[in-house]
Design an enzyme around this catalytic site. Structure first.
Site, short mmCIF file in Angstrom:
data_model
loop_
_atom_site.label_atom_id
_atom_site.label_comp_id
_atom_site.label_asym_id
_atom_site.label_seq_id
_atom_site.Cartn_x
_atom_site.Cartn_y
_atom_site.Cartn_z
N GLY A 9 0.70 -1.16 0.00
CA GLY A 9 0.06 0.04 0.04
C GLY A 9 0.90 1.35 0.11
O GLY A 9 1.95 1.08 0.47
N GLN A 45 3.04 9.97 1.29
CA GLN A 45 4.18 9.36 1.45
C GLN A 45 5.15 9.68 0.03
O GLN A 45 6.43 9.60 0.45
CB GLN A 45 4.19 7.94 1.34
CG GLN A 45 3.57 7.33 2.61
CD GLN A 45 3.31 5.97 2.53
OE1 GLN A 45 2.30 5.39 2.11
NE2 GLN A 45 4.32 5.30 3.03
N CYS A 101 5.63 0.11 7.28
CA CYS A 101 5.32 1.01 6.35
C CYS A 101 6.49 1.57 5.52
O CYS A 101 7.71 1.48 6.16
CB CYS A 101 4.94 2.18 7.29
SG CYS A 101 4.52 3.91 6.39
N LEU A 102 6.29 1.81 4.40
CA LEU A 102 7.73 2.17 3.63
C LEU A 102 8.12 3.49 3.87
O LEU A 102 9.35 3.95 3.49
CB LEU A 102 6.99 2.62 2.01
CG LEU A 102 6.51 1.19 1.28
CD1 LEU A 102 5.85 1.34 0.03
CD2 LEU A 102 8.01 0.22 1.19
N HIS A 153 -4.69 2.06 7.44
CA HIS A 153 -3.35 2.32 7.47
C HIS A 153 -3.06 3.61 6.54
O HIS A 153 -2.56 4.59 6.83
CB HIS A 153 -2.32 1.24 7.24
CG HIS A 153 -0.92 1.72 7.20
ND1 HIS A 153 0.18 1.30 8.22
CD2 HIS A 153 -0.36 2.34 6.41
CE1 HIS A 153 1.16 1.54 7.73
NE2 HIS A 153 0.98 2.39 6.66
N GLU A 154 -3.48 3.22 5.31
CA GLU A 154 -3.27 4.35 4.03
C GLU A 154 -4.22 5.48 4.10
O GLU A 154 -3.70 6.66 4.10
CB GLU A 154 -3.46 3.75 2.65
CG GLU A 154 -2.67 2.58 2.61
CD GLU A 154 -1.13 2.60 2.63
OE1 GLU A 154 -0.84 3.74 2.51
OE2 GLU A 154 -0.23 1.57 3.07
N HIS A 173 -2.61 7.82 6.47
CA HIS A 173 -1.58 9.00 5.95
C HIS A 173 -2.22 10.17 5.26
O HIS A 173 -1.47 11.10 5.54
CB HIS A 173 -0.88 8.03 4.72
CG HIS A 173 0.26 7.08 5.19
ND1 HIS A 173 1.50 7.65 5.98
CD2 HIS A 173 0.43 5.76 5.40
CE1 HIS A 173 2.21 6.42 5.95
NE2 HIS A 173 1.40 5.41 5.49
C1 QAP Z 1 0.87 -0.86 5.19
O1 QAP Z 1 3.07 -1.11 4.20
C2 QAP Z 1 0.57 -2.27 5.85
O2 QAP Z 1 9.56 -1.69 6.66
C3 QAP Z 1 1.72 -1.08 3.80
O3 QAP Z 1 11.71 -2.27 4.78
C4 QAP Z 1 1.69 -3.09 6.25
O4 QAP Z 1 3.55 -1.95 2.10
C5 QAP Z 1 -0.69 -2.49 6.16
C6 QAP Z 1 7.86 -2.15 3.58
C7 QAP Z 1 1.42 -3.91 6.83
C8 QAP Z 1 -0.79 -3.67 6.91
C9 QAP Z 1 0.03 -4.42 7.31
C10 QAP Z 1 8.13 -1.95 4.77
C11 QAP Z 1 8.84 -2.41 2.57
C12 QAP Z 1 6.52 -2.25 2.89
C13 QAP Z 1 9.35 -1.86 5.24
C14 QAP Z 1 3.69 -1.77 3.31
C15 QAP Z 1 10.55 -2.47 4.35
C16 QAP Z 1 10.18 -2.45 2.91
C17 QAP Z 1 5.31 -1.71 3.84
CO CO Z 2 2.51 3.45 5.54
#
Ligand code: QAP
Ligand code: CO
Length: 171
Positions: A46, A51, A91-92, A133-134, A137
């Site tokens: 997401g 972001q 989270c990215l 979550h999004e 943001h």
């Molecule tokens: C939000 O997050 C989310 O730390 C989206 O080193 C995540 O795509 C909602 C990511 C989990 C629900 C459950 C994170 C990639 C990606 C990192 C993501 C990383 C590389 C996160």
């Molecule tokens: Co995020």
């Protein structure tokens, strides 16, 4: 298409409240394509416009295993939520950190798609968590805000340090 730069916590721009989108045109659709490219490349499930420093209410999501189920939500609004669920989130914008967060288990969300058509969606599990979550943001909120100040500060300090090191290496 182009990969966009992702802001990292504690960048203050992540605290901006995004405004509604009024015009859904080809320029916006090109930007949405860039958001998908950025999310898939990361890889992530997401990405909110906030972001990538674009402060309008737009998110892209793909929680599918095969990364073949893209979902774009413009001006999303949760119209119903119930239940409670705890899931480990990342989270990215907070790379390398994962913590449990409590959210609604079931949600209904209404939004516009990339063609400006209104739709409604009910979701549970990972998709429901990801949408919440999004949308956070877009309101300037991050998952670390749900953690204790101690945990949040540890994450903040570590990220400032690693981002400084990365900037140094890039010189
Ligand atoms: C939000 O997050 C989310 O730390 C989206 O080193 C995540 O795509 C909602 C990511 C989990 C629900 C459950 C994170 C990639 C990606 C990192 C993501 C990383 C590389 C996160
Ligand atoms: Co995020």
């Amino acid at each position: 298409m182009a990969k966009l730069e992702i802001l990292h916590f504690p960048d203050k721009r992540l605290r901006t409240k995004a405004v509604d989108i009024v015009t859904i045109d080809d320029a916006l659709r090109l930007f949405i394509a860039d958001m998908y490219e950025t999310m898939y490349d990361a890889p992530g499930i997401g990405l909110a416009a906030t972001q990538v420093n674009f402060h309008k209410r737009l998110i892209v999501i793909d929680v599918s295993e095969d990364k073949d189920d893209p979902l774009c939500l413009i001006n999303p609004a949760i119209t119903h939520k119930d239940g409670v669920e705890t899931m480990q989130e990342g989270c990215l914008s907070v790379p390398g950190f994962y913590e449990n967060v409590e959210r609604a288990e079931h949600i209904t969300v209404k939004a516009l798609n990339q063609h400006g058509e209104a739709f409604e969606l009910t979701a549970e599990g990972l998709l429901a968590v990801c949408i919440q979550h999004e949308i956070d943001h877009l309101d300037g909120k991050l998952f670390v805000d749900y953690l204790s100040p101690l945990k949040r500060n540890r994450i903040r300090k570590k990220l400032i340090r690693t981002d400084k090191e990365l900037a140094q290496q890039a010189k």
